[in-house]
Design a protein around this motif. Sequence first.
Motif, short mmCIF file in Angstrom:
data_model
loop_
_atom_site.label_atom_id
_atom_site.label_comp_id
_atom_site.label_asym_id
_atom_site.label_seq_id
_atom_site.Cartn_x
_atom_site.Cartn_y
_atom_site.Cartn_z
N GLU A 144 0.82 -1.26 0.14
CA GLU A 144 -0.07 0.04 0.10
C GLU A 144 0.71 1.28 0.06
N PHE A 145 1.95 1.29 0.85
CA PHE A 145 2.58 2.42 1.19
C PHE A 145 3.68 2.77 0.20
N ASP A 146 4.30 1.48 -0.22
CA ASP A 146 5.46 1.42 -0.94
C ASP A 146 6.77 2.46 -0.36
N PRO A 147 7.13 1.75 0.96
CA PRO A 147 8.03 2.56 1.60
C PRO A 147 9.39 2.76 0.95
N ARG A 148 10.02 3.86 1.14
CA ARG A 148 11.24 4.14 0.34
C ARG A 148 12.49 3.19 0.92
N PHE A 149 12.54 2.84 2.13
CA PHE A 149 13.59 1.90 2.63
C PHE A 149 13.09 0.67 2.97
N ASN A 150 11.98 0.15 2.39
CA ASN A 150 11.97 -1.32 2.28
C ASN A 150 12.39 -2.10 0.80
N VAL A 151 13.01 -3.16 1.07
CA VAL A 151 13.51 -3.83 -0.26
C VAL A 151 12.19 -4.18 -0.95
N ARG A 152 12.13 -3.83 -2.42
CA ARG A 152 11.16 -4.19 -3.34
C ARG A 152 11.65 -5.12 -4.46
N TYR A 153 11.26 -6.28 -4.29
CA TYR A 153 11.72 -7.19 -5.44
C TYR A 153 10.97 -7.10 -6.68
N ARG A 154 11.43 -6.18 -7.48
CA ARG A 154 10.38 -5.71 -8.71
C ARG A 154 11.33 -5.07 -9.60
N ASP A 155 11.12 -5.05 -11.08
CA ASP A 155 11.98 -4.33 -11.84
C ASP A 155 11.04 -3.55 -12.97
N ASP A 156 11.53 -3.05 -14.08
CA ASP A 156 10.66 -2.37 -14.90
C ASP A 156 9.93 -3.18 -15.97
N LYS A 157 10.16 -4.36 -15.87
CA LYS A 157 9.59 -5.41 -16.93
C LYS A 157 8.63 -6.47 -16.24
N SER A 158 7.92 -6.74 -17.29
CA SER A 158 7.07 -7.96 -16.75
C SER A 158 7.65 -9.12 -17.74
N TYR A 159 7.51 -10.48 -17.27
CA TYR A 159 8.22 -11.64 -17.76
C TYR A 159 7.02 -12.21 -18.68
N PRO A 160 7.63 -12.65 -19.79
CA PRO A 160 6.60 -13.22 -20.76
C PRO A 160 6.31 -14.50 -20.46
N VAL A 161 4.94 -14.90 -20.78
CA VAL A 161 4.62 -16.38 -20.90
C VAL A 161 3.84 -16.72 -22.24
N LEU A 162 3.72 -18.14 -22.32
CA LEU A 162 2.95 -18.45 -23.52
C LEU A 162 1.60 -18.90 -23.12
N ALA A 163 0.64 -18.18 -23.74
CA ALA A 163 -0.77 -18.24 -23.29
C ALA A 163 -1.31 -19.09 -24.35
N VAL A 164 -2.53 -20.06 -23.92
CA VAL A 164 -3.06 -20.64 -24.84
C VAL A 164 -4.84 -20.39 -24.75
N THR A 165 -5.63 -19.75 -25.35
CA THR A 165 -6.69 -19.25 -25.30
C THR A 165 -7.87 -20.63 -25.34
N LEU A 166 -8.05 -21.26 -24.16
CA LEU A 166 -8.72 -22.55 -24.30
C LEU A 166 -10.10 -22.19 -24.28
N ASP A 167 -10.82 -20.88 -24.06
CA ASP A 167 -11.93 -20.53 -23.68
C ASP A 167 -12.81 -19.91 -25.44
N GLU A 168 -11.73 -20.13 -26.39
CA GLU A 168 -12.39 -19.64 -27.52
C GLU A 168 -12.50 -21.13 -28.56
N GLU A 169 -13.33 -20.93 -29.68
CA GLU A 169 -13.53 -22.11 -30.46
C GLU A 169 -12.47 -22.71 -31.15
N PHE A 170 -11.62 -21.82 -31.67
CA PHE A 170 -10.38 -21.93 -32.18
C PHE A 170 -9.11 -21.47 -31.15
N PRO A 171 -8.81 -22.26 -30.18
CA PRO A 171 -7.68 -21.94 -29.34
C PRO A 171 -6.49 -21.33 -30.14
N ARG A 172 -6.13 -20.03 -29.52
CA ARG A 172 -4.93 -19.60 -30.24
C ARG A 172 -3.51 -19.56 -29.18
#
Length: 686
Positions: A88-116
């Motif tokens: 909530e507060f994002d304190p300045r002196f707490n360690v935050r294990y995050r970076d400026d990127k989101s890691y990619p995944v391989l997605a399969v759209t099983l909820d579609e008639e022809f999954p992608r």
Amino acid sequence: MADPATYRPAPGTIPVEPGVYKFRDVHGRVVYVGKAKSLRSRLNSYFADIASLHPRTRQMVTTAASVEWTVVSTEVEALQLEYNWIKEFDPRFNVRYRDDKSYPVLAVTLDEEFPRLFVYRGARRKGVRYFGPYAHAWAIRETLDLLLRVFPARTCSNGVFKRHNQIGRPCLLGYIDKCSAPCVGRVTPGQHRDIVDDFCDFLAGRTDKMVKQLERRMHDASDDLDFELAARLRDDVRALRRAMEKQAVVLGTGTDADVIAFATDELEVAVQIFHVRDGRVRGQRGWVVDKSGDAVDVAGTGGELAALVEQFLTQFYGEEAAVAGQTPDGQSGSAVPREVLVPELPTDVDEVQEWLAALRGAAVRVRVPQRGDKKALAETVRRNAAEALAQHKLKRAGDLTSRSAALQDIQDALELDSAPLRIECVDISHVQGTDVVASLVVFEDGLARKSEYRHFAIREAAGDGRSDDVGSIAEVTRRRFHRLRKDREEVAAELDGEPVPDADAPGDGAADGNGLPLDEAPTSRPGIDPQTGRPRRFAYPPNLYVVDGGAPQVAAAAEVLDDMGITDVAVIGLAKRLEEVWVPGEPDPVILPRNSEALFLLQRVRDEAHRFAITYHRSKRSRRMTASALDSIRGLGDARRTALVTHFGSVAKLREATVEQITEVPGIGVATAKAVLAVLNEQDAR
């Protein structure tokens, strides 16, 4: 710099029960959040001899101006409350294990008639199956390209699929047999889903069965003298084996674990995590962050590494559960594995395991590998962490040195009391005095903080509808520091024990990066956004306030600050022509060396403010011009103009529509639709 003795709680007033504590600075911002089995024992350690504290802890306690705590019943509650407050507060002196990127995944759209099948970054959603995360998007695409010859499933977007369905021809992948071309009916929905299911089974680890089936079919084709089919199946087997080599088996089949390792020095810590699913390494991630001094000074009997492990586990899996659509309140999901292998057990390992089990919905074991393949893999992860820290130090040395030099040079050149760790810059953008807007960008420690950018719509002067740059600078400065002064008054009122007034007065019109008003909503706590519950970081005072312009613009900004009684913010102007730095009240500018890091940093700040202002100005002008294109149509009011543009998305798409399509908009008849097209076509003819 505050003396911790000035806000040390009176002896005997700190409870001995477990709880969570917050340190706040003079502006009421939370700068550190921690938890303890015994609040009295932990907090007293902060007020010991200041010289014995870790440098980062010493900086924290001298930055803070007050401390408060919340008592809880169990250590699990303390763990969860600490995680929630850090988020909530994002304190300045707490360690935050995050970076400026989101890691990619391989997605399969099983909820579609022809999954992608496609590479994806972002929040998870229902009906989609994800494989990963992976360190690099190219690694997914390379593996996917290998597997498409064996599992020719659809990879195109819905728009491309629909277009090729309409023209009756497949795309290139359909012609080269890397897609089964369901868009043109080469396979039925059931056949295509079988292909996708086999693809998912392969990535899920059921690889041996798939390879044996292909080999059996290859031998059968060879026995039937169908050598062309046998050769194609042979190539498919080779493709599968190459894909399997990219995900080598490192542990026993069925192993579901995350392997975590750390590498540290005096100031930073590198973390590496390998995700092992069904015995194979499915993904790898890493971070390098500033070390929290609390992990060094008050880690308790478990030591520094144990404290780091506990911090990482709570933050990482809490964030993973949130991304996967779960909450730390006990809803089940797959973000947490069955087993977590760490280099050292956290001090409160039982409480951590209980918290992780609540996230997963099943038992989770946190342990240190002692021998065998798991210990060997843990050593590999540790070497990766050490290598990542070494590379980070080599890579960042130049950047860190240059930024520090730039801030020091600015302090020396402008004779400031301290280095300007927070710099804010204002720029004005308009076209001949119309559509006047302003931007405010923020740099902290020499780096852009884009989450704190703001833009302003300038009130135009009555009469000719224009506004000059000097007046605009004064208006933006007044509106920006009005929020700062109001927050300071609220903090002072709260510290004096008076009720905190609601900030429900009419807003000043300042807008955040999304165009949302900053000062029109009431707040119940100083510096807290009532809509999000998070700190309103825009209320932080800058050390250096930069305006884009020369002496007149600087004088206007300085006059506003003097009128408001703000004396702790330095103001300068950066003129574009000769890159001169103007200081209020000085007849001559400060000339910085052309090759100096200080001038380079100020130019970056000014150019970023100019870019942000131009972007907002163009969007505002585009909206005005879009509306003006329909202004001349008789009988078309604001509501129906807005409905038309909203329905079609833009005037360009509206121009391409037919009368029948336009009449689908509520309130638009045939006569009005024809009038709209007639006016737009007339404008095109011009």
